[in-house]
Design a protein around this motif. Structure first.
Motif, short mmCIF file in Angstrom:
data_model
loop_
_atom_site.label_atom_id
_atom_site.label_comp_id
_atom_site.label_asym_id
_atom_site.label_seq_id
_atom_site.Cartn_x
_atom_site.Cartn_y
_atom_site.Cartn_z
N ILE A 5 -27.21 9.30 -18.91
CA ILE A 5 -25.94 9.36 -19.62
C ILE A 5 -25.21 8.03 -19.45
O ILE A 5 -25.38 7.35 -18.46
N THR A 6 -24.42 7.68 -20.45
CA THR A 6 -23.60 6.46 -20.39
C THR A 6 -22.14 6.85 -20.60
O THR A 6 -21.84 7.99 -21.00
N VAL A 7 -21.25 5.93 -20.36
CA VAL A 7 -19.83 6.18 -20.59
C VAL A 7 -19.60 6.52 -22.06
O VAL A 7 -18.84 7.43 -22.39
N VAL A 8 -20.29 5.81 -22.95
CA VAL A 8 -20.15 6.08 -24.39
C VAL A 8 -20.59 7.51 -24.71
O VAL A 8 -19.93 8.21 -25.49
N ASP A 25 -16.86 4.35 -15.08
CA ASP A 25 -18.15 3.78 -14.68
C ASP A 25 -18.70 4.43 -13.42
O ASP A 25 -19.87 4.78 -13.36
N ARG A 26 -17.86 4.59 -12.42
CA ARG A 26 -18.31 5.20 -11.16
C ARG A 26 -18.70 6.67 -11.36
O ARG A 26 -19.70 7.13 -10.83
N GLN A 30 -22.36 8.24 -10.62
CA GLN A 30 -22.56 9.39 -9.74
C GLN A 30 -23.31 10.52 -10.46
O GLN A 30 -24.19 11.16 -9.89
N ALA A 31 -22.97 10.75 -11.72
CA ALA A 31 -23.64 11.78 -12.50
C ALA A 31 -25.12 11.43 -12.67
O ALA A 31 -25.99 12.30 -12.53
N ASN A 32 -25.42 10.18 -12.97
CA ASN A 32 -26.82 9.76 -13.12
C ASN A 32 -27.58 9.89 -11.80
O ASN A 32 -28.74 10.32 -11.79
#
Length: 129
Positions: A5-8, A25-26, A30-32
């Protein structure tokens, strides 16, 4: 660490107001990391399934809210007493069931439900004939 996943992606799924810009971003990192720890089986990294992206977005939101890696600090107070003849001993302690899904935030439980098709049982194994 894999990038699921990305922020976008999270902004697209949850809208841009899911957290403040300085936390995004952080939270996504953390999710990734959380998703990577599951060693998801059969996920095509060139075409991440929508359910995995949704789960990643939920996890990023939980990370931004500070509950993804939160330690549980409440439980039940238990006491045990043992008597042998005239000798009695008692022990009082706090018990926390950290394995219970009830101990996890709602968003984490939802993400795990979405990831279920790609989660491998730790007791399972592949048999090739």
């Amino acid at each position: 660490m894999a990038t699921y996943i990305t922020v976008v992606d999270v902004d697209t799924i949850l809208g841009t107001s899911w957290t403040t810009p300085d936390k995004k971003d952080r939270a996504v990192m953390q999710a990734n990391a959380y998703l990577t720890s599951f060693n998801l089986s059969g996920v095509d990294m060139d075409a991440i399934p929508e359910e995995v992206k949704q789960a990643g977005a939920e996890l990023a939101k939980c990370a931004a809210d500070g509950v993804l890696y939160q330690q549980q600090s409440s439980g039940s107070l238990e006491a045990k007493t043992v008597k042998a003849g005239s000798v009695t001993t008692s022990k009082t302690f706090g018990a926390i069931d950290s394995s219970s899904t009830k101990a996890q935030a709602e968003g984490i439980q939802f993400a795990l439900a979405l990831l279920n098709p790609w989660l491998r049982s730790s007791f399972g194994f592949d048999v090739c004939r």
